[in-house]
Design an enzyme around this catalytic site. Structure first.
Site, short mmCIF file in Angstrom:
data_model
loop_
_atom_site.label_atom_id
_atom_site.label_comp_id
_atom_site.label_asym_id
_atom_site.label_seq_id
_atom_site.Cartn_x
_atom_site.Cartn_y
_atom_site.Cartn_z
N TYR A 168 67.73 33.70 49.68
CA TYR A 168 67.18 33.27 48.40
C TYR A 168 68.23 32.46 47.62
O TYR A 168 67.92 31.38 47.08
CB TYR A 168 66.75 34.48 47.56
CG TYR A 168 66.35 34.09 46.15
CD1 TYR A 168 65.13 33.49 45.91
CD2 TYR A 168 67.23 34.27 45.08
CE1 TYR A 168 64.77 33.06 44.63
CE2 TYR A 168 66.89 33.87 43.80
CZ TYR A 168 65.66 33.27 43.58
OH TYR A 168 65.33 32.84 42.32
N ARG B 16 75.01 38.96 36.07
CA ARG B 16 75.11 38.92 34.61
C ARG B 16 73.76 39.04 33.93
O ARG B 16 73.64 39.66 32.86
CB ARG B 16 75.78 37.59 34.21
CG ARG B 16 75.99 37.40 32.72
CD ARG B 16 76.20 35.93 32.41
NE ARG B 16 75.03 35.12 32.78
CZ ARG B 16 75.04 33.82 32.91
NH1 ARG B 16 76.15 33.13 32.75
NH2 ARG B 16 73.92 33.16 33.23
N PHE C 111 84.78 18.71 37.71
CA PHE C 111 83.36 19.03 37.63
C PHE C 111 83.03 20.28 38.45
O PHE C 111 82.25 21.13 38.03
CB PHE C 111 82.54 17.83 38.12
CG PHE C 111 81.08 18.13 38.32
CD1 PHE C 111 80.22 18.17 37.24
CD2 PHE C 111 80.57 18.36 39.59
CE1 PHE C 111 78.86 18.45 37.42
CE2 PHE C 111 79.22 18.63 39.78
CZ PHE C 111 78.37 18.68 38.68
#
Length: 413
Positions: free
Chosen positions: A168, A212, A285
């Site tokens: 997933y 989280r 980045f």
């Protein structure tokens, strides 16, 4: 810009916070004049303020491609996330989404707030997409197609095993890592990274977010969103939602620590990926979100508050990560320090203590063997002895003056 109380406790947060605020304001001023590009960059800042800042690290051509890549996948994710859409409607949209990005007239009403605006006015994204170079378009279409198919698969499939969990996360984030590697390669600035390393970059971020966001996902209306694998949580409770109840606090923290330990598997791959990047703008980045991820894992580990509310790094520490992550010495240093912070929280009675410590030691060993740990100043672990009252007073006065100046400037603009 962070509460005064937090700044008084961590005075060295002040200047990174100010620089972050100025950078955010400058980014908003640089929004292109063309309506479709203006919409895309404005929307980018609305759906993810942090990503809107991080993307500024990139050069102009690559920044446009990554902006559109992000918005396309954010729109795809909005369809997947909307639990009010019937499965028989949702699945075909997910599967065909890679075709819709070529259609200037396509839109689909779903999501809420800024996400609804993105979906209602998706034609702006499509128009900008069609202005990208063919190599960028091909990379974005390929990843969108694969991600949509994977999301469709998991609409009808529970995350049962750890293999399911990895699959997933590959579809929703690992493919983002593969896509970014393709965009970097298409720009001519980087070699093409292996799928394994690119996948780990995405999985490390996604697993951190899933850990989280436990409470937000489990409380989703009208239907809970459950991504923690049964193979892990079933060792501790009968139902995933049981983790949020106070009577299960001990088991909940043990399960949480198990999840964090699983996420740490990807850290060394991430370090290897980042060490191979040649372009400084591409490096920053990629590096800033990865440092944020291991920092967030350090905050979440052994912390019952994950099941009570939102756990995240303080804004001042986030500002330091953005300001001070410039090269691999900084990354190795931050990973080493956050791993050390996490190690200090390991309870020897935790069922996974040995496994957790082993993974943390492996991360620390990689960082030490880089030979770069002495070439940076730690901003994670520092002397906690307080500052004198005079220094605090000076900082408060300075903060007040600068804040008043920035506020006056804003009203003038």
């Amino acid at each position: 810009m962070g509460s005064i109380k937090a700044i008084l406790k961590n005075p060295d947060d002040l200047f990174p916070l100010l620089k972050l605020k100025i950078a955010a304001r400058n980014a908003e001023k640089q929004i292109p004049a063309e309506p479709h590009w203006g919409f895309c960059y404005s929307m980018l800042h609305k759906v993810s303020r942090s990503f809107g800042l991080v993307i500024q690290q990139l050069g102009p051509e690559l920044r446009d491609a990554v902006c559109i890549f992000y918005l396309v996948l954010r729109a795809l994710d909005t369809v997947e996330d909307d639990t009010s859409i019937d499965t028989d409607v949702k699945v075909p949209i997910l599967i065909d989404f890679h075709r819709h990005i070529y259609d200037n007239d396509w839109h689909f009403g779903c999501g809420t707030k800024e996400y609804k605006v993105l979906m209602d006015q998706f034609h702006h994204v499509s128009k900008a997409f069609l202005e990208l170079g063919k190599n960028y378009q091909d990379a974005i279409e390929d990843i969108t197609k694969r991600m949509g198919a994977g999301m469709a698969k998991f609409i009808c499939k529970e995350v049962e095993t750890i293999d399911d969990y990895d699959e997933y996360c590959h579809y929703v984030a690992g493919l983002v890592g593969l896509g970014l590697s393709k965009l970097f390669y298409a720009s001519g600035k980087e070699d093409l990274a292996t799928d394994k390393l690119s996948n780990s970059m995405g999985l490390f971020l996604q697993k951190t977010n899933i850990i989280r966001d436990y409470l937000e996902d489990i409380n989703e209306i009208p239907k809970s969103r459950m991504f923690w694998p049964r193979q892990i949580w079933s060792k501790y409770v009968n139902k995933l939602e049981d983790l949020k109840y106070e009577e299960n606090s001990v088991k909940a923290v043990q399960c949480l620590n198990d999840m964090v330990t699983n996420a740490l598997l990807h850290a060394e791959d991430c370090l290897q990926y980042m060490s191979a990047l040649r372009d400084p703008s591409n490096f920053r980045f990629c590096a800033i979100p990865q440092v944020m991820a291991i920092g967030t894992l350090a905050m979440c580990y052994n912390n019952i508050d994950v099941f009570r509310g939102v756990v995240k790094m303080r804004r001042g520490l986030t500002a330091k990560v953005i300001d001070r992550t410039k090269n691999m010495a900084d990354v190795y240093g931050a990973f080493f320090d956050f791993a050390s912070m996490l190690e200090s929280k390991v309870d020897k009675n935790d069922p996974n203590a040995t496994k957790t410590s082993s993974r943390l030691e492996a991360i620390q060993k990689t960082c030490r063997e880089s030979g770069l740990l002495t070439k940076r100043k730690s901003y994670v672990l520092r002397n906690e002895s307080g500052y004198g009252s005079t220094m605090i007073l000076i900082l408060v006065i300075l903060f007040s003056i600068i804040f008043a100046y920035l506020s006056a400037n804003r009203h003038m603009n």
